[in-house]
Design an enzyme around this catalytic site. Sequence first.
Site, short mmCIF file in Angstrom:
data_model
loop_
_atom_site.label_atom_id
_atom_site.label_comp_id
_atom_site.label_asym_id
_atom_site.label_seq_id
_atom_site.Cartn_x
_atom_site.Cartn_y
_atom_site.Cartn_z
N TYR A 84 0.84 -1.21 0.00
CA TYR A 84 0.00 0.00 0.00
C TYR A 84 0.87 1.25 0.00
CZ TYR A 84 -3.65 3.32 1.39
OH TYR A 84 -4.51 4.39 1.44
P1 NDP Z 1 -13.62 2.69 0.44
O1 NDP Z 1 -13.26 1.25 0.53
O2 NDP Z 1 -14.84 3.16 1.11
O3 NDP Z 1 -13.70 3.13 -1.08
C1 NDP Z 1 -12.89 2.58 -2.08
C2 NDP Z 1 -13.55 2.80 -3.41
O4 NDP Z 1 -12.72 2.30 -4.46
C3 NDP Z 1 -14.88 2.05 -3.51
O5 NDP Z 1 -15.81 2.88 -4.17
C4 NDP Z 1 -14.54 0.85 -4.38
O6 NDP Z 1 -15.70 0.50 -5.12
C5 NDP Z 1 -13.47 1.44 -5.28
N1 NDP Z 1 -12.62 0.43 -5.87
C6 NDP Z 1 -11.81 -0.45 -5.25
N2 NDP Z 1 -11.19 -1.23 -6.15
C7 NDP Z 1 -11.63 -0.83 -7.37
C8 NDP Z 1 -11.37 -1.25 -8.68
N3 NDP Z 1 -10.52 -2.26 -8.96
N4 NDP Z 1 -12.00 -0.63 -9.72
C9 NDP Z 1 -12.86 0.39 -9.46
N5 NDP Z 1 -13.15 0.83 -8.23
C10 NDP Z 1 -12.54 0.22 -7.19
O7 NDP Z 1 -12.34 3.46 1.01
P2 NDP Z 1 -11.88 4.98 0.95
O8 NDP Z 1 -12.99 5.86 0.59
O9 NDP Z 1 -11.13 5.23 2.18
O10 NDP Z 1 -10.82 4.92 -0.23
C11 NDP Z 1 -10.78 5.84 -1.29
C12 NDP Z 1 -9.34 6.20 -1.56
O11 NDP Z 1 -8.82 6.93 -0.46
C13 NDP Z 1 -8.40 5.02 -1.78
O12 NDP Z 1 -7.54 5.26 -2.87
C14 NDP Z 1 -7.61 5.00 -0.48
O13 NDP Z 1 -6.35 4.42 -0.62
C15 NDP Z 1 -7.53 6.48 -0.18
N6 NDP Z 1 -7.17 6.77 1.19
C16 NDP Z 1 -8.01 6.41 2.21
C17 NDP Z 1 -7.65 6.67 3.52
C18 NDP Z 1 -8.52 6.27 4.65
O14 NDP Z 1 -8.06 6.38 5.81
N7 NDP Z 1 -9.75 5.82 4.43
C19 NDP Z 1 -6.40 7.37 3.84
C20 NDP Z 1 -5.61 7.70 2.69
C21 NDP Z 1 -6.00 7.42 1.42
P3 NDP Z 1 -16.11 -0.97 -5.61
O15 NDP Z 1 -15.74 -1.92 -4.53
O16 NDP Z 1 -17.58 -0.83 -5.82
O17 NDP Z 1 -15.36 -1.17 -6.88
#
Ligand code: NDP
Length: 254
Positions: A158
């Site tokens: 990650y």
């Molecule tokens: P969530 O798990 O709530 O959201 C992740 C989103 O990414 C979902 O909508 C999921 O949708 C989508 N996703 C995952 N894999 C795929 C794929 N292969 N293709 C298309 N869509 C995909 O977590 P967050 O909102 O926290 O994450 C969003 C971003 O924020 C990420 O990049 C994460 O690394 C980043 N981030 C989050 C932090 C935190 O503390 N939460 C801190 C720092 C960064 P679906 O499963 O429907 O495809």
Amino acid sequence: MDNDLLSGKVVLITGASSGIGAAAARVFAREGATVVLTARREERLAALTAELRDKGVRAGYVVGDVSVAADAARAVDFAVAEYGRLDAAFNNAGIGGDRTPLHLMTDDVYDTVMDTNVRGVFNCLRYEIAAMLDHGRGSVVNNSSVGGLVAIPTAAPYIASKHAVIGFTRAAADEYAKQGIRVNAVAPGTTRSEITADWFGRNPGLEDLANSLTPQGRTAAPEEIAEAAAWLLSDRCPFLTGTVLPVDGGFVNQ
Ligand code: NDP
């Protein structure tokens, strides 16, 4: 508040089915954007699209996996075909992967984290930038992490993936600056979402640790990250490109 930060703009949001991406859909729409949502879970996208349309927002969705180039292309093509152009994109889709010491990390964790977080951003950038070049301008925000700036234990793939997101941000910002395309990144600190619910659920004490390591002593609501992305995507910061904005309660500043 004027609520016109993204007025008239067509904005693609990846990972819009939950967490920060779903919050971004609501915040960008509130700021006047037409939003195109993409992720893999259709029910979530359909429900959010319906919620936004009920409020009079122009919104559409495309089911797709960002790690598949053709899916990223379809999302961009949909925005252009349906709404005439792509003005902005928030490349937010990402996964955390299992938390394990590096020497025990499996190929599977490495592959899925890198495919989603790095190849996904690479795929989206290619098609988004091509569409923006056709239009003569554009703005992109990639969602990195504080893990793209500093190390966090037991999450090596990650951490590497989020450093790579910053690498793509810098490369794209540099290459397309003269063509009117800005590319920036946000680096969120710990934010309440499905990723952190999963990590906290499987690692007792991790949430308290995250809070204690954050100067503000708390986690972020997804909307707090979305608000920063909205500003970076907007025309209010035209001289800002290639930068990484920590939205982290002071975490990386310590
Ligand atoms: P969530 O798990 O709530 O959201 C992740 C989103 O990414 C979902 O909508 C999921 O949708 C989508 N996703 C995952 N894999 C795929 C794929 N292969 N293709 C298309 N869509 C995909 O977590 P967050 O909102 O926290 O994450 C969003 C971003 O924020 C990420 O990049 C994460 O690394 C980043 N981030 C989050 C932090 C935190 O503390 N939460 C801190 C720092 C960064 P679906 O499963 O429907 O495809």
